[in-house]
Design a protein around this motif. Structure first.
Motif, PDB file in Angstrom:
ATOM      1  N   PRO A 108      43.278   5.678  52.117  1.00  0.00           N
ATOM      2  CA  PRO A 108      42.916   6.988  51.567  1.00  0.00           C
ATOM      3  C   PRO A 108      43.287   7.178  50.100  1.00  0.00           C
ATOM      4  N   GLU A 109      44.109   6.290  49.538  1.00  0.00           N
ATOM      5  CA  GLU A 109      44.587   6.489  48.168  1.00  0.00           C
ATOM      6  C   GLU A 109      43.438   6.516  47.176  1.00  0.00           C
ATOM      7  N   ILE A 110      43.516   7.453  46.207  1.00  0.00           N
ATOM      8  CA  ILE A 110      42.531   7.531  45.137  1.00  0.00           C
ATOM      9  C   ILE A 110      43.253   7.617  43.797  1.00  0.00           C
ATOM     10  N   ARG A 111      42.565   7.151  42.772  1.00  0.00           N
ATOM     11  CA  ARG A 111      43.051   7.259  41.399  1.00  0.00           C
ATOM     12  C   ARG A 111      42.355   8.429  40.719  1.00  0.00           C
ATOM     13  N   LEU A 112      43.105   9.197  39.946  1.00  0.00           N
ATOM     14  CA  LEU A 112      42.573  10.383  39.287  1.00  0.00           C
ATOM     15  C   LEU A 112      42.621  10.235  37.774  1.00  0.00           C
ATOM     16  N   ALA A 113      41.661  10.856  37.109  1.00  0.00           N
ATOM     17  CA  ALA A 113      41.694  10.985  35.654  1.00  0.00           C
ATOM     18  C   ALA A 113      41.024  12.301  35.301  1.00  0.00           C
ATOM     19  N   ALA A 114      41.503  12.939  34.249  1.00  0.00           N
ATOM     20  CA  ALA A 114      40.916  14.205  33.811  1.00  0.00           C
ATOM     21  C   ALA A 114      40.990  14.291  32.297  1.00  0.00           C
ATOM     22  N   ILE A 115      39.873  14.657  31.699  1.00  0.00           N
ATOM     23  CA  ILE A 115      39.783  14.850  30.254  1.00  0.00           C
ATOM     24  C   ILE A 115      39.431  16.311  29.989  1.00  0.00           C
ATOM     25  N   THR A 116      40.229  16.990  29.193  1.00  0.00           N
ATOM     26  CA  THR A 116      39.901  18.332  28.735  1.00  0.00           C
ATOM     27  C   THR A 116      39.772  18.262  27.221  1.00  0.00           C
ATOM     28  N   ALA A 117      38.545  18.442  26.724  1.00  0.00           N
ATOM     29  CA  ALA A 117      38.273  18.222  25.304  1.00  0.00           C
ATOM     30  C   ALA A 117      37.704  19.484  24.667  1.00  0.00           C
ATOM     31  N   GLU A 118      38.278  19.835  23.521  1.00  0.00           N
ATOM     32  CA  GLU A 118      37.743  20.873  22.656  1.00  0.00           C
ATOM     33  C   GLU A 118      37.400  20.214  21.329  1.00  0.00           C
ATOM     34  N   ARG A 119      36.930  20.986  20.374  1.00  0.00           N
ATOM     35  CA  ARG A 119      36.496  20.383  19.113  1.00  0.00           C
ATOM     36  C   ARG A 119      37.663  19.942  18.239  1.00  0.00           C
ATOM     37  N   ASP A 120      38.861  20.475  18.518  1.00  0.00           N
ATOM     38  CA  ASP A 120      40.004  20.108  17.682  1.00  0.00           C
ATOM     39  C   ASP A 120      41.148  19.461  18.456  1.00  0.00           C
ATOM     40  N   ARG A 121      40.994  19.269  19.754  1.00  0.00           N
ATOM     41  CA  ARG A 121      42.047  18.592  20.515  1.00  0.00           C
ATOM     42  C   ARG A 121      41.501  18.068  21.828  1.00  0.00           C
ATOM     43  N   THR A 122      42.170  17.032  22.354  1.00  0.00           N
ATOM     44  CA  THR A 122      41.788  16.422  23.628  1.00  0.00           C
ATOM     45  C   THR A 122      43.052  16.116  24.420  1.00  0.00           C
ATOM     46  N   ILE A 123      43.011  16.449  25.707  1.00  0.00           N
ATOM     47  CA  ILE A 123      44.122  16.169  26.617  1.00  0.00           C
ATOM     48  C   ILE A 123      43.639  15.174  27.666  1.00  0.00           C
ATOM     49  N   VAL A 124      44.420  14.125  27.878  1.00  0.00           N
ATOM     50  CA  VAL A 124      44.097  13.119  28.892  1.00  0.00           C
ATOM     51  C   VAL A 124      45.183  13.138  29.956  1.00  0.00           C
ATOM     52  N   GLU A 125      44.757  13.316  31.202  1.00  0.00           N
ATOM     53  CA  GLU A 125      45.662  13.272  32.347  1.00  0.00           C
ATOM     54  C   GLU A 125      45.186  12.209  33.322  1.00  0.00           C
ATOM     55  N   ALA A 126      46.130  11.701  34.095  1.00  0.00           N
ATOM     56  CA  ALA A 126      45.807  10.698  35.106  1.00  0.00           C
ATOM     57  C   ALA A 126      46.629  10.999  36.345  1.00  0.00           C
ATOM     58  N   GLY A 127      46.342  10.290  37.423  1.00  0.00           N
ATOM     59  CA  GLY A 127      47.108  10.567  38.624  1.00  0.00           C
ATOM     60  C   GLY A 127      46.721   9.700  39.791  1.00  0.00           C
ATOM     61  N   VAL A 128      47.358  10.005  40.903  1.00  0.00           N
ATOM     62  CA  VAL A 128      47.096   9.349  42.175  1.00  0.00           C
ATOM     63  C   VAL A 128      47.178  10.427  43.251  1.00  0.00           C
TER      64      VAL A 128
END
Length: 263
Positions: A108-128
């Protein structure tokens, strides 16, 4: 589903991708003006096209490419969120080697990633998520608050089991995402195995602290650990002694333990 072919050895990447736009789209709702609206069908096609251009890219890297593409082409867009879930596959062993083109879904394990991007900044998250782990010793729960409704017995030796979900934020974008993800996952598992647990909370904190202490490119981590109870079975009704060997596993009810830790 991506298949990268290297002769008789293939690599799989199995992704679910979600796109969310936020911006100046009021007229589409109030006036029915679709002039600035990118069809969701186009978003879907964009995922396939960029996945083909960046075949085999880590989920975080593909998410970054998608976010840049959408921000560059949609002037009404203020913020785009790209959520990626990777469903993990391993190779099927055949004799002493692993088959190059046959695969087994890895639980059942899954790998996660999430990108939240605006015009002046970007946040990168990851997970399990849904990483089911268990330790059969070095786990206790005692000294807790008692009142007239408390029936739980204190114990110095119990099974500790959980379905771990963890998400973490990278300090910057200059990260080898695959190496980083594996380093955090390995640190979480090693800490879980080694910790002398007084509670789920105690072990959760130790796991988060181990990541912050040992993985320098992570600046925060959120962990969720539901307590999957394994209760000793009363064998005395059968004239038998349970020497802490026979348990019944229960999914419900359970405690849901979570915390966020920041540098």
């Amino acid at each position: 589903m991506e298949v990268s072919r290297h002769g008789d050895r293939h690599d799989l990447r199995d992704l679910t991708v979600g796109i969310r736009f936020e911006g100046d789209y009021d007229d589409a709702y109030s006036e029915g003006d679709n002039s600035g609206v990118l069809p969701t069908d186009t978003m879907k096609n964009t995922i396939y096209a960029l996945a083909a251009r960046h075949l085999g890219a880590e989920p975080e890297a593909l998410g970054l490419e998608l976010s840049r593409h959408f921000l560059a082409r949609n002037p009404r867009l203020h913020r785009v969120h790209i959520g990626l879930t990777e469903h993990l596959w391993g190779r099927i062993p055949t004799g002493e080697r692993q088959h190059g083109q046959a695969f087994l879904r890895q639980g059942p394990e899954i790998r996660l990633a999430a990108i939240t991007a605006e015009r002046d900044r970007t946040i990168v998250e990851a997970g399990v998520a849904d990483l089911v782990i268990l330790k059969s010793s070095r786990s206790a729960f005692a000294g807790f608050l008692h009142d007239e409704f408390t029936t739980l017995l204190e114990t110095g030796d119990r099974i500790l089991a959980t379905s771990l979900s963890a998400t973490w934020r990278y300090a910057d974008l200059d990260v080898e995402f695959g190496t980083a993800w594996r380093a955090v996952r390995r640190t979480l598992l090693e800490s879980f195995a080694a910790h002398d647990s007084r509670s789920v909370q105690h072990t959760l904190h130790a796991m988060g602290q181990a990541v912050l202490d040992n993985v320098i490119f992570v600046d925060s981590i959120h962990l969720v650990m539901p307590n999957r109870h394994h209760l000793p079975v009363d064998l005395s009704v059968f004239g038998l002694e349970n020497r802490n060997e026979i348990f019944v596993a229960t999914d419900e009810p359970h405690g849901l333990i979570e915390a966020t830790m920041v540098r």
